[in-house]
Design a protein around this motif. Structure first.
Motif, PDB file in Angstrom:
ATOM      1  N   TYR A  31       0.834  -1.204   0.000  1.00  0.00           N
ATOM      2  CA  TYR A  31       0.000   0.000   0.000  1.00  0.00           C
ATOM      3  C   TYR A  31       0.869   1.254   0.000  1.00  0.00           C
ATOM      4  CZ  TYR A  31      -4.553  -2.221   0.745  1.00  0.00           C
ATOM      5  OH  TYR A  31      -5.708  -2.933   0.593  1.00  0.00           O
ATOM      6  N   GLN A  33       3.969   1.537  -0.969  1.00  0.00           N
ATOM      7  CA  GLN A  33       4.658   1.643  -2.257  1.00  0.00           C
ATOM      8  C   GLN A  33       3.725   2.170  -3.342  1.00  0.00           C
ATOM      9  OE1 GLN A  33       7.115  -1.839  -3.355  1.00  0.00           O
ATOM     10  NE2 GLN A  33       6.844  -2.535  -1.240  1.00  0.00           N
ATOM     11  N   ALA A  34       2.463   1.730  -3.328  1.00  0.00           N
ATOM     12  CA  ALA A  34       1.503   2.195  -4.330  1.00  0.00           C
ATOM     13  C   ALA A  34       1.290   3.701  -4.217  1.00  0.00           C
ATOM     14  CB  ALA A  34       0.173   1.456  -4.167  1.00  0.00           C
ATOM     15  N   ILE A  37       4.435   5.224  -5.799  1.00  0.00           N
ATOM     16  CA  ILE A  37       4.498   5.038  -7.261  1.00  0.00           C
ATOM     17  C   ILE A  37       3.472   5.918  -7.958  1.00  0.00           C
ATOM     18  CG2 ILE A  37       4.168   3.343  -9.111  1.00  0.00           C
ATOM     19  CD1 ILE A  37       5.254   1.221  -7.183  1.00  0.00           C
ATOM     20  N   ALA A  38       2.330   6.182  -7.305  1.00  0.00           N
ATOM     21  CA  ALA A  38       1.299   7.020  -7.906  1.00  0.00           C
ATOM     22  C   ALA A  38       1.777   8.440  -8.163  1.00  0.00           C
ATOM     23  CB  ALA A  38       0.066   7.047  -7.011  1.00  0.00           C
ATOM     24  N   ILE A 262      -7.027  -0.543 -13.904  1.00  0.00           N
ATOM     25  CA  ILE A 262      -5.722  -0.659 -13.238  1.00  0.00           C
ATOM     26  C   ILE A 262      -4.875  -1.693 -13.949  1.00  0.00           C
ATOM     27  CG2 ILE A 262      -4.577  -1.415 -11.117  1.00  0.00           C
ATOM     28  CD1 ILE A 262      -6.934  -0.233  -9.564  1.00  0.00           C
ATOM     29  N   ALA A 266      -1.493  -0.951 -16.246  1.00  0.00           N
ATOM     30  CA  ALA A 266      -0.228  -1.475 -15.725  1.00  0.00           C
ATOM     31  C   ALA A 266       0.400  -2.475 -16.679  1.00  0.00           C
ATOM     32  CB  ALA A 266      -0.446  -2.117 -14.361  1.00  0.00           C
ATOM     33  N   PHE A 272       2.654   2.205 -14.938  1.00  0.00           N
ATOM     34  CA  PHE A 272       2.480   1.753 -13.567  1.00  0.00           C
ATOM     35  C   PHE A 272       2.180   2.902 -12.608  1.00  0.00           C
ATOM     36  CE2 PHE A 272       4.506  -1.874 -15.463  1.00  0.00           C
ATOM     37  CZ  PHE A 272       3.997  -2.954 -14.765  1.00  0.00           C
ATOM     38  N   GLY A 273       2.726   4.065 -12.878  1.00  0.00           N
ATOM     39  CA  GLY A 273       2.424   5.215 -12.035  1.00  0.00           C
ATOM     40  C   GLY A 273       0.961   5.601 -12.133  1.00  0.00           C
ATOM     41  N   SER A 276      -1.168   2.973 -10.457  1.00  0.00           N
ATOM     42  CA  SER A 276      -1.109   3.110  -9.001  1.00  0.00           C
ATOM     43  C   SER A 276      -2.008   4.241  -8.521  1.00  0.00           C
ATOM     44  CB  SER A 276       0.329   3.347  -8.542  1.00  0.00           C
ATOM     45  OG  SER A 276       1.125   2.219  -8.816  1.00  0.00           O
ATOM     46  N   GLY A 279      -5.317   2.871  -8.354  1.00  0.00           N
ATOM     47  CA  GLY A 279      -5.424   2.031  -7.177  1.00  0.00           C
ATOM     48  C   GLY A 279      -5.624   2.830  -5.900  1.00  0.00           C
ATOM     49  N   VAL A 280      -4.949   3.960  -5.795  1.00  0.00           N
ATOM     50  CA  VAL A 280      -5.100   4.816  -4.616  1.00  0.00           C
ATOM     51  C   VAL A 280      -6.533   5.347  -4.530  1.00  0.00           C
ATOM     52  CG1 VAL A 280      -4.403   7.020  -3.597  1.00  0.00           C
ATOM     53  CG2 VAL A 280      -2.668   5.446  -4.475  1.00  0.00           C
TER      54      VAL A 280
END
Length: 304
Positions: A31, A33-34, A37-38, A262, A266, A272-273, A276, A279-280
């Motif tokens: 979490y 890390q996400a 990365i976002a 997502i 990805a 991936f950013g 993420s 995902g957030v």
């Protein structure tokens, strides 16, 4: 006394050390890390991604496909719990209260029906998606369109018509979920004393009154839990949409959801950013839904 407390605390700490460590490493750490990365433009290959702040979120909220996914998740968030709970309550009431002498017992064969209702839970989600691909086939080999075509009726594009595809996905999700909640509500009904139903019937209560005045109030805590779990399922739905629908969320993104976007960003676009950031947003939607649902449905516990 103090030494015993110290030993007890040491034992509890030693006992919890391993599971807490695993939880921190495999749940909390991803979490964190996400969230980081976002705020980068990482594409999954560079060791040092560039920090871009909230640029991914700015792009996200101006992305039309993202808002389509949000609308679909929001519709599922309302319809999936509502339909599943209503249908599951109806069947659970019939299986436990709705039959027998004076309506105090379940219908005949209720144990067999519970097994039949629960059967979809045994199947993996991907298997269910593949099965319903065949059920919804737009030609004569489809289980639904085959009989329609035999009667001279035009086949329905259950998964190819943008106006129908979403409802087909919703129907499959309800079909798969109902069985579990029938069993859950049946367990709750089994804990309600039969004397309460008998006393109500002596006072002249019909089955409708039994349901709304006794069954539903005493099952409210179970219904509340079911609503939260189904809401989280509606926000987290992925496999059904990705496997069953055309173009993994099509046609024309008419069935796409946040989890599918997502994955697409990805592993198809290697953004991936951006994935993420999606995902957030999805994380806050899920947590916010759980908190709001629990607060709105809070009520005094009924003792019996």
């Amino acid at each position: 006394m103090l030494f015993q407390r110290y030993r007890r605390g040491l034992f509890i700490t030693a006992f919890l050390a391993a599971p807490v460590t695993l939880y921190l490493v495999y749940v909390i750490s991803p979490y964190i890390q996400a969230f980081y990365i976002a705020t980068t433009d990482w594409r999954g290959v560079s060791a040092t991604p560039s920090f871009i702040g909230f640029e991914n979120f700015t792009r996200l909220f101006s992305d039309g496909i993202f808002w389509k996914a949000v609308r679909h998740n929001a519709a599922l968030l309302v319809l999936l719990p509502l339909l599943t709970i209503v249908i599951a309550l109806f069947f659970a009431f019939l299986l436990n209260v709705g039959g027998g002498s004076g309506g105090r017992e379940g219908v005949r064969g209720s144990k067999l029906y519970r097994v039949i209702f629960f059967f979809p839970q045994v199947l993996a989600v991907a298997v269910v998606a593949v099965l319903f691909q065949q059920v919804f086939r737009p030609d004569g080999s489809g289980m639904l369109n085959g009989p329609l075509m035999a009667l001279g009726i035009e086949p329905i594009g259950f998964l190819s018509n943008p106006g129908v595809a979403f409802w087909s996905v919703l129907g499959v999700m309800v079909w798969q979920a109902v069985g579990f909640y029938v069993v859950l509500f049946s367990a709750g009904l089994a804990s309600i004393p039969r004397d309460m139903f008998e006393a109500a019937q002596i006072d002249g209560a019909g089955r409708g009154s039994l349901f709304f005045r006794i069954t539903l109030p005493l099952l409210w805590d179970t219904v509340q839990v079911a609503w939260v779990y189904l809401g989280i399922l509606a926000l987290d739905v992925f496999a059904i949409v990705w496997v069953m629908t055309d173009q993994h969320g099509g046609p024309d993104f008419s069935t796409t959801v946040m989890a599918a976007e997502i994955y697409r960003n990805a592993f198809s676009y290697f953004r991936f950013g951006y994935a993420s950031a999606l995902g957030v947003v999805m994380f806050f939607f899920t947590v916010g839904f759980a908190i709001i649902s629990l607060r709105l449905s809070r009520r005094e516990r009924i003792e019996y």
